[in-house]
Scaffold this motif. Structure first.
Motif, PDB file in Angstrom:
ATOM      1  N   ASP A 136       1.511  -1.998   5.308  1.00  0.00           N
ATOM      2  CA  ASP A 136       1.729  -0.616   5.788  1.00  0.00           C
ATOM      3  C   ASP A 136       1.809   0.393   4.642  1.00  0.00           C
ATOM      4  O   ASP A 136       2.631   1.314   4.667  1.00  0.00           O
ATOM      5  N   SER A 137       0.946   0.258   3.646  1.00  0.00           N
ATOM      6  CA  SER A 137       1.002   1.139   2.469  1.00  0.00           C
ATOM      7  C   SER A 137       0.139   2.391   2.603  1.00  0.00           C
ATOM      8  O   SER A 137       0.397   3.385   1.922  1.00  0.00           O
ATOM      9  N   PHE A 138      -0.891   2.357   3.469  1.00  0.00           N
ATOM     10  CA  PHE A 138      -1.879   3.429   3.460  1.00  0.00           C
ATOM     11  C   PHE A 138      -2.139   3.995   4.850  1.00  0.00           C
ATOM     12  O   PHE A 138      -2.026   3.301   5.861  1.00  0.00           O
ATOM     13  N   ASP A 139      -2.535   5.259   4.843  1.00  0.00           N
ATOM     14  CA  ASP A 139      -2.973   5.926   6.070  1.00  0.00           C
ATOM     15  C   ASP A 139      -4.473   5.767   6.283  1.00  0.00           C
ATOM     16  O   ASP A 139      -4.960   5.824   7.415  1.00  0.00           O
ATOM     17  N   VAL A 140      -5.212   5.600   5.184  1.00  0.00           N
ATOM     18  CA  VAL A 140      -6.665   5.487   5.226  1.00  0.00           C
ATOM     19  C   VAL A 140      -7.111   4.430   4.224  1.00  0.00           C
ATOM     20  O   VAL A 140      -6.614   4.397   3.095  1.00  0.00           O
ATOM     21  N   VAL A 141      -8.041   3.566   4.630  1.00  0.00           N
ATOM     22  CA  VAL A 141      -8.748   2.669   3.717  1.00  0.00           C
ATOM     23  C   VAL A 141     -10.236   2.908   3.939  1.00  0.00           C
ATOM     24  O   VAL A 141     -10.700   2.943   5.090  1.00  0.00           O
ATOM     25  N   PHE A 142     -10.983   3.074   2.851  1.00  0.00           N
ATOM     26  CA  PHE A 142     -12.422   3.285   3.015  1.00  0.00           C
ATOM     27  C   PHE A 142     -13.197   2.574   1.915  1.00  0.00           C
ATOM     28  O   PHE A 142     -12.651   2.210   0.871  1.00  0.00           O
ATOM     29  N   SER A 143     -14.488   2.398   2.186  1.00  0.00           N
ATOM     30  CA  SER A 143     -15.385   1.771   1.218  1.00  0.00           C
ATOM     31  C   SER A 143     -16.763   2.391   1.392  1.00  0.00           C
ATOM     32  O   SER A 143     -17.384   2.240   2.446  1.00  0.00           O
ATOM     33  N   SER A 144     -17.228   3.109   0.376  1.00  0.00           N
ATOM     34  CA  SER A 144     -18.536   3.735   0.427  1.00  0.00           C
ATOM     35  C   SER A 144     -19.531   2.873  -0.339  1.00  0.00           C
ATOM     36  O   SER A 144     -19.545   2.882  -1.572  1.00  0.00           O
ATOM     37  N   PHE A 145     -20.315   2.107   0.406  1.00  0.00           N
ATOM     38  CA  PHE A 145     -21.247   1.154  -0.194  1.00  0.00           C
ATOM     39  C   PHE A 145     -20.529   0.304  -1.243  1.00  0.00           C
ATOM     40  O   PHE A 145     -21.070   0.001  -2.300  1.00  0.00           O
ATOM     41  N   GLY A 146     -19.293  -0.077  -0.939  1.00  0.00           N
ATOM     42  CA  GLY A 146     -18.487  -0.816  -1.894  1.00  0.00           C
ATOM     43  C   GLY A 146     -18.548  -2.308  -1.676  1.00  0.00           C
ATOM     44  O   GLY A 146     -19.612  -2.926  -1.661  1.00  0.00           O
ATOM     45  N   ALA A 147     -17.411  -2.909  -1.441  1.00  0.00           N
ATOM     46  CA  ALA A 147     -17.266  -4.350  -1.541  1.00  0.00           C
ATOM     47  C   ALA A 147     -17.829  -5.144  -0.370  1.00  0.00           C
ATOM     48  O   ALA A 147     -18.211  -6.302  -0.525  1.00  0.00           O
ATOM     49  N   LEU A 148     -17.870  -4.574   0.830  1.00  0.00           N
ATOM     50  CA  LEU A 148     -17.930  -5.397   2.040  1.00  0.00           C
ATOM     51  C   LEU A 148     -19.178  -6.246   2.184  1.00  0.00           C
ATOM     52  O   LEU A 148     -19.101  -7.379   2.654  1.00  0.00           O
ATOM     53  N   GLN A 149     -20.345  -5.729   1.805  1.00  0.00           N
ATOM     54  CA  GLN A 149     -21.544  -6.545   1.983  1.00  0.00           C
ATOM     55  C   GLN A 149     -21.711  -7.601   0.890  1.00  0.00           C
ATOM     56  O   GLN A 149     -22.620  -8.421   0.952  1.00  0.00           O
TER      57      GLN A 149
END
Length: 291
Positions: A136-149
């Motif tokens: 419960d540390s963040f309100d938003v997590v995002f990844s712009s062409f980052g790690a997921l693929q």
């Protein structure tokens, strides 16, 4: 205008389609980004902007897309932050953003731009499958062409995201559009002919012939896979954008180009909200240990 740093065809590589686990993927991709970071920032840094937020090669900005919502006063984590350009934009909008990346060299570039701009993004070396933050540390997590693929254990990565997000928090990410998996990674006419099955999820692996070591791994999931994955971790999908190629955009970026971009989507952008934990069933009683 075509970027002179992006020429085609690229030097030939030995590619394989075979299984690759999380350990192999992480080792290969971390080292690959360490090698590539200087060239990447030199080639694309001006396009990205020191404090700019692009969701993909089409040039769609977060200011235009609004997928994160209002970030002012919010705690924000960028996974696969690279040199921190997107997180720096979040800070310029009043958000408290933090970065995480697998590549030490990319984080060195982030520190360099911090010092140049005076907009500092606290960043850590880490992986999407083991986020070094409390629940419960963040309100938003995002990844712009980052790690997921580039992650093999994607279920673990999304579970980690849900763990560090507060209930009602926002998760947004962009990836290569899954339909691109069917086509050769070629920005020219040859990249317009489907050559493999959309449903073949076998990883793409590059191996250095001189050393025999794996140098790059990418993992494919279908659109349906992503929807199921998000739902299984209590995410409510609200947004799926497929940015169109702008009329005045002639930049060549790897397999992204005007030739392909005006006909097929190159980027998929997802936005989802974390649902509250399910309430305890009404009328249930606490478990009692047997005597």
């Amino acid at each position: 205008m075509q970027d002179p740093g992006q020429q085609w065809p690229q030097p030939p590589v030995t590619a394989h389609r075979r299984a690759a686990d999380e350990s192999e993927s992480r080792s290969a991709n971390g080292a690959d980004w360490d090698r590539y970071a200087d060239e990447y920032q030199a080639t694309h840094g001006e396009f990205l902007g020191d404090a700019g937020f692009l969701w993909g090669p089409e040039g769609l900005t977060e200011a235009e897309a609004g997928v994160l919502g209002d970030v002012a006063g919010r705690d924000v984590l960028e996974v696969g932050s690279g040199a921190g350009q997107c997180s720096r934009w979040v800070r310029s909008q009043g958000g408290r953003s933090f970065g995480l990346d697998l590549s030490y060299r990319q984080l060195q570039h982030s520190r360099r731009i911090d010092e140049m701009t005076g907009i500092v993004v606290p960043s850590v070396l880490g992986t999407a499958t083991h986020l070094p933050f409390a629940d419960d540390s963040f309100d938003v997590v995002f990844s712009s062409f980052g790690a997921l693929q580039f992650v093999a254990d994607i279920d673990t990565a999304v579970r980690e995201t849900s763990r560090v997000l507060r209930p009602g928090g926002r998760f947004a990410f962009s990836i290569t559009h899954p339909t691109r998996w069917m086509f050769p990674d070629d920005p020219g006419e040859d990249g317009l002919t489907a050559t493999q099955s959309y449903w073949d999820r076998t990883p793409y692996v590059e191996v250095d012939d001189e050393t025999g070591t794996t140098s790059y791994v990418e993992h494919h999931r279908t659109l349906g896979d992503w929807v199921h994955l998000l739902a299984s971790h209590r995410f409510h999908l609200t947004t799926l954008l497929e940015p169109e190629w702008p009329e005045d955009h002639d930049r060549l970026w790897g397999g992204w180009s005007r030739v392909r971009g005006t006909l097929t989507p190159g980027t998929a952008l997802f936005g989802a909200d974390l649902l509250d934990p399910p309430p305890a069933s009404a009328g249930t009683r606490p478990a009692v240990a047997p005597r």
